[in-house]
Design a protein around this motif. Structure first.
Motif, PDB file in Angstrom:
ATOM      1  N   ALA A   1      -2.282  11.857  -3.641  1.00  0.00           N
ATOM      2  CA  ALA A   1      -2.160  10.538  -3.034  1.00  0.00           C
ATOM      3  C   ALA A   1      -1.650  10.662  -1.604  1.00  0.00           C
TER       4      ALA A   1
ATOM      5  N   ASP B   1      -0.950   8.531   2.177  1.00  0.00           N
ATOM      6  CA  ASP B   1      -0.808   7.304   2.962  1.00  0.00           C
ATOM      7  C   ASP B   1      -1.439   7.562   4.329  1.00  0.00           C
TER       8      ASP B   1
ATOM      9  N   ILE C   1       1.172   4.006  -3.025  1.00  0.00           N
ATOM     10  CA  ILE C   1       0.691   5.390  -2.885  1.00  0.00           C
ATOM     11  C   ILE C   1       1.831   6.376  -3.140  1.00  0.00           C
TER      12      ILE C   1
ATOM     13  N   LYS D   1       0.827  -1.214   0.000  1.00  0.00           N
ATOM     14  CA  LYS D   1       0.000   0.000   0.000  1.00  0.00           C
ATOM     15  C   LYS D   1       0.859   1.260   0.000  1.00  0.00           C
TER      16      LYS D   1
ATOM     17  N   SER E   1      -4.496   5.502   0.879  1.00  0.00           N
ATOM     18  CA  SER E   1      -4.183   4.110   1.168  1.00  0.00           C
ATOM     19  C   SER E   1      -4.154   3.916   2.674  1.00  0.00           C
TER      20      SER E   1
END
Length: 162
Positions: A28, A30, A18, A14, A78
């Motif tokens: 994007a 995390d 990202i 993940k 993510s």
């Protein structure tokens, strides 16, 4: 605006994915970082937690604000947290990253000593969570991607699905 959640168990890629999407210029984030998540005391008897007596959860109001910010481009987030389902109504597409358990264990053992999953007891807990939590993630996902290959290929596949 399209909002895409990339989720999966520890070691499925993940964070790397990202970061790849962000490097390509996409919005994007995390969510498995202290900026967006935090540890809380787990409910008594809750065994579906990453640490004994502790659970890693999203800071819901902060993540809700991020998801509701007006934007024209697709937003990619993510993460995996017990409380993430509370924000599913704000997410358009859920993509599950998965890999075989052997791949997860190889990736986790290669993490730095302070990285979650590097310690043997953490890897044992992760294996238990994969058996119990990953099927639940699969039920809520719109798509599933085998993320064993290069991160760029996983990111390409996500962009196709988004």
């Amino acid at each position: 605006m399209q909002r895409v959640l990339i989720t999966g168990m520890s070691g499925t890629g993940k964070s790397a994915t990202i970061r790849e999407l962000a490097a390509r210029g996409h919005a994007a984030y995390d969510l498995d970082t202290p900026e967006w998540s935090h540890w809380i005391e787990a409910a008594r008897g809750d065994t579906l937690t990453p640490a004994d007596g502790k659970d890693w959860v999203w800071q819901l109001e902060k993540v809700r604000t991020l998801l509701c910010e007006p934007r024209e481009e697709t937003l990619f987030v993510s993460g995996c947290a017990e409380n993430m389902d509370e924000l599913f109504p704000l997410i358009d597409t859920i993509i599950l990253l998965s890999v075989p358990i052997e791949t997860v264990m190889q990736r986790l053992s290669a993490r730095t000593p302070d990285g979650y999953g590097h310690a043997e007891e953490e890897r044992c807990k992760i294996a238990e969570l994969i058996a119990t939590v990953e099927p639940l993630l699969r039920e809520s996902a719109d798509h599933e991607i085998d993320s064993r290959g290069p991160v760029a290929r996983t990111a390409d596949r996500i962009l196709e699905l988004a």
